[in-house]
Design a protein around this motif. Sequence first.
Motif, PDB file in Angstrom:
ATOM      1  N   UNK A  38       0.846  -1.191   0.000  1.00 59.13           N
ATOM      2  CA  UNK A  38       0.000   0.000   0.000  1.00 59.13           C
ATOM      3  C   UNK A  38       0.880   1.239   0.000  1.00 59.13           C
ATOM      4  N   UNK A  41       0.138   7.230   3.676  1.00 60.04           N
ATOM      5  CA  UNK A  41      -0.018   8.675   3.889  1.00 60.04           C
ATOM      6  C   UNK A  41       0.748   9.496   2.852  1.00 60.04           C
ATOM      7  N   UNK A 235      -4.964  10.010   2.904  1.00 57.87           N
ATOM      8  CA  UNK A 235      -5.369   8.730   3.496  1.00 57.87           C
ATOM      9  C   UNK A 235      -4.176   7.799   3.658  1.00 57.87           C
ATOM     10  N   UNK A 236      -4.299   6.874   4.596  1.00 60.14           N
ATOM     11  CA  UNK A 236      -3.228   5.887   4.808  1.00 60.14           C
ATOM     12  C   UNK A 236      -3.020   5.055   3.551  1.00 60.14           C
ATOM     13  N   UNK A 237      -4.072   4.845   2.771  1.00 66.11           N
ATOM     14  CA  UNK A 237      -3.922   4.103   1.520  1.00 66.11           C
ATOM     15  C   UNK A 237      -4.901   4.614   0.463  1.00 66.11           C
ATOM     16  N   UNK A 238      -4.378   5.201  -0.596  1.00 63.87           N
ATOM     17  CA  UNK A 238      -5.226   5.644  -1.716  1.00 63.87           C
ATOM     18  C   UNK A 238      -5.115   4.671  -2.890  1.00 63.87           C
ATOM     19  N   UNK A 239      -4.361   3.578  -2.708  1.00 61.31           N
ATOM     20  CA  UNK A 239      -4.135   2.672  -3.844  1.00 61.31           C
ATOM     21  C   UNK A 239      -5.409   2.084  -4.450  1.00 61.31           C
ATOM     22  N   UNK A 240      -6.515   1.927  -3.669  1.00 61.38           N
ATOM     23  CA  UNK A 240      -7.727   1.410  -4.331  1.00 61.38           C
ATOM     24  C   UNK A 240      -8.251   2.339  -5.438  1.00 61.38           C
ATOM     25  N   UNK A 241      -7.838   3.600  -5.437  1.00 65.65           N
ATOM     26  CA  UNK A 241      -8.166   4.510  -6.535  1.00 65.65           C
ATOM     27  C   UNK A 241      -6.996   4.686  -7.512  1.00 65.65           C
TER      28      UNK A 241
ATOM     29  N   UNK B  20       0.353  -4.355   5.099  1.00 63.30           N
ATOM     30  CA  UNK B  20      -0.677  -3.549   4.414  1.00 63.30           C
ATOM     31  C   UNK B  20      -0.362  -3.583   2.926  1.00 63.30           C
ATOM     32  N   UNK B  21      -0.851  -4.593   2.250  1.00 61.43           N
ATOM     33  CA  UNK B  21      -0.571  -4.731   0.819  1.00 61.43           C
ATOM     34  C   UNK B  21      -1.878  -4.941   0.047  1.00 61.43           C
ATOM     35  N   UNK B 240     -14.650   1.025  -2.411  1.00 59.51           N
ATOM     36  CA  UNK B 240     -13.374   0.327  -2.183  1.00 59.51           C
ATOM     37  C   UNK B 240     -12.900   0.375  -0.724  1.00 59.51           C
ATOM     38  N   UNK B 241     -13.447   1.288   0.063  1.00 61.21           N
ATOM     39  CA  UNK B 241     -13.164   1.313   1.503  1.00 61.21           C
ATOM     40  C   UNK B 241     -14.306   0.709   2.323  1.00 61.21           C
TER      41      UNK B 241
END
Lengths: 352, 352
Positions: A38, A41, A235-241, B20-21, B240-241
């Motif tokens: 991921x 931040x 966000x801690x993880x924007x990879x889903x976008x 977190x992957x 996705x979240x």
Amino acid sequence: MDLRTSYQQTSHQLSGHGRRNVGVLQQVFAEVDPNQASDHYGTGEVIARFEQKLAQELGMEDAIFFPSGTMAQQIALRIWADETKNRRVAYHPLCHLEIHEQDGLKELHHLEPILIGDDKRLMTLEEVQALPDIACLLIELPQRELGGYLPPFDELEAISHLCRERGIRLHLDGARLFETLPYYEKTAAEVCALFDSVYVSFYKGIGGIAGAILAGPKPFCAEARVWKRRYGGDLIGLYPYIIPADYYYGLRKDRMASYYEQAKELARRFNALDGVWTTPDVPVTNMFHLHVEGDVEEVSARVQAVQDTTGIGIAGYLVPHDGYCSTEISVGDSVEAIDAPQLNRLFEQFER
Amino acid sequence: MDLRTSYQQTSHQLSGHGRRNVGVLQQVFAEVDPNQASDHYGTGEVIARFEQKLAQELGMEDAIFFPSGTMAQQIALRIWADETKNRRVAYHPLCHLEIHEQDGLKELHHLEPILIGDDKRLMTLEEVQALPDIACLLIELPQRELGGYLPPFDELEAISHLCRERGIRLHLDGARLFETLPYYEKTAAEVCALFDSVYVSFYKGIGGIAGAILAGPKPFCAEARVWKRRYGGDLIGLYPYIIPADYYYGLRKDRMASYYEQAKELARRFNALDGVWTTPDVPVTNMFHLHVEGDVEEVSARVQAVQDTTGIGIAGYLVPHDGYCSTEISVGDSVEAIDAPQLNRLFEQFER
């Protein structure tokens, strides 16, 4: 059954890239290595690589991935207002910031927008020349709420020149920037070179899930990253976008010319029907507004009858005006799944 | 090799739920129907159902899914400030809004925070009693930056009673609310009943990807939805979240007691080592701070040696203090993959 339900039950649509469903995400992630880390931040390979790639594509020094264009553009205007010590910004009356953001710019930043021109047409060079001192001028390419108009490129150049002479920052609302390139016959970087900062979206013509890039000079982007944290967009993880944005950008950025050609062809055929017309008359991007004479009940019944008979979706909503109704057509992959006889049938049915 | 790299190369970790992957996302979506529709700017079944479910779990009238807690909490405080016509809010000096948000609350809303108590301990009832007129008091359960302390439940009740008497809104920073329930022996709704508004996170103990719920009375939530749009948090698709939040909430909400027990056991064993101690001494949630005597080079070398020998990750960073260093341990699923002999070896190695 209402028009929305009728539209949702069609098997093909004139607009878009197909249903916005979970499959859009699953298709992207099917081939991704599960061990890929991921982002964290705003840092990490997955976000840094995409930001650098887009900075390069847009010809800007730096770029930042944001969850939304709303957040990105408010921040851009705020930074330019602070830098020029001027609270006034200018944009078209149908600008996204004016009509779709619950006055976020005013409520969160107390900026003072000046609306240029009127809501029936693009702003003109003369209107830009007549502006008082402002921090920033925002131009949207194409002007979506008008159906997707573009100023001639030399007018854009003149506006850019004027802004630079006067010390006005020029920001591009390029939600649909990639969609403008076939008409302008320019690269994204050639268009962006006229602007100080640029926002592009990844879920309009690109068809990703959500998310935006804000690009500009390095100091501007450094400030924008601070504001992104302040907004809660870091966000801690924007990879889903991000991963879908990258995937669908790769898939569709070179299809914009095809969408544009198909939009022109559809508009030509709609304009050949009695009591039906489009704006622009000849589209300059993949989109146009479709107008049909009659009140909302009549037009709704007419559109619904065509949809139910042909299985092809034209509209899920109508905006009623005085004596006619309008909807937006925005061409993507979906139209390619409709063969010529089906399309002929659609226009035959619509004629009746 | 630095401590961070050493940590990343371990095969097991005392903290967290694993890496977190991208696999965290893929695991969730593997079983989801591809035809399930996206949410659409805050509407649609996928978001409405989760919001209603959490409203019920928290015993609040309504709930809203936000991309981040930063956005949710600033908005909560702003709404209470507007409602009470008072710009002052109060929170602990180590509150997330004070130390991790680049002063978003002040820059975007011009609210005036009052810091209660000091940064070495929880705020006290006496300090709350001594507060001037304020709009809202924010309490974080557990106080994360202190290592995860909780006030006794009857003190919370007294604070709640006091706030209601004085017309002060009480907001819960419940980023780790579910983690507090085994110690309090309460349901989430029983804790939330003391508060006017509540935020919970889905990527701490729950281990989702990102996202938060803000819950409260219906009029408060109606206003919060407007602010969510203003912030650019009202994305066209938050699924996705949301779908991972729901999935991991279902998976882990009932494991909090187990995490808590394991945190107590780990802390007990660390406290048995020379020059090593934890705060709290006996954890009250799944987390604690681990402190080790020595300067950062010494402690780093010591931790790294244990990590490299045992393959078990303890810390990827250290915070240096006067004569000792600290890190955070936050127990999740990962610790369960470490068997007893491995864990014995870890503490034996650490002893040396």
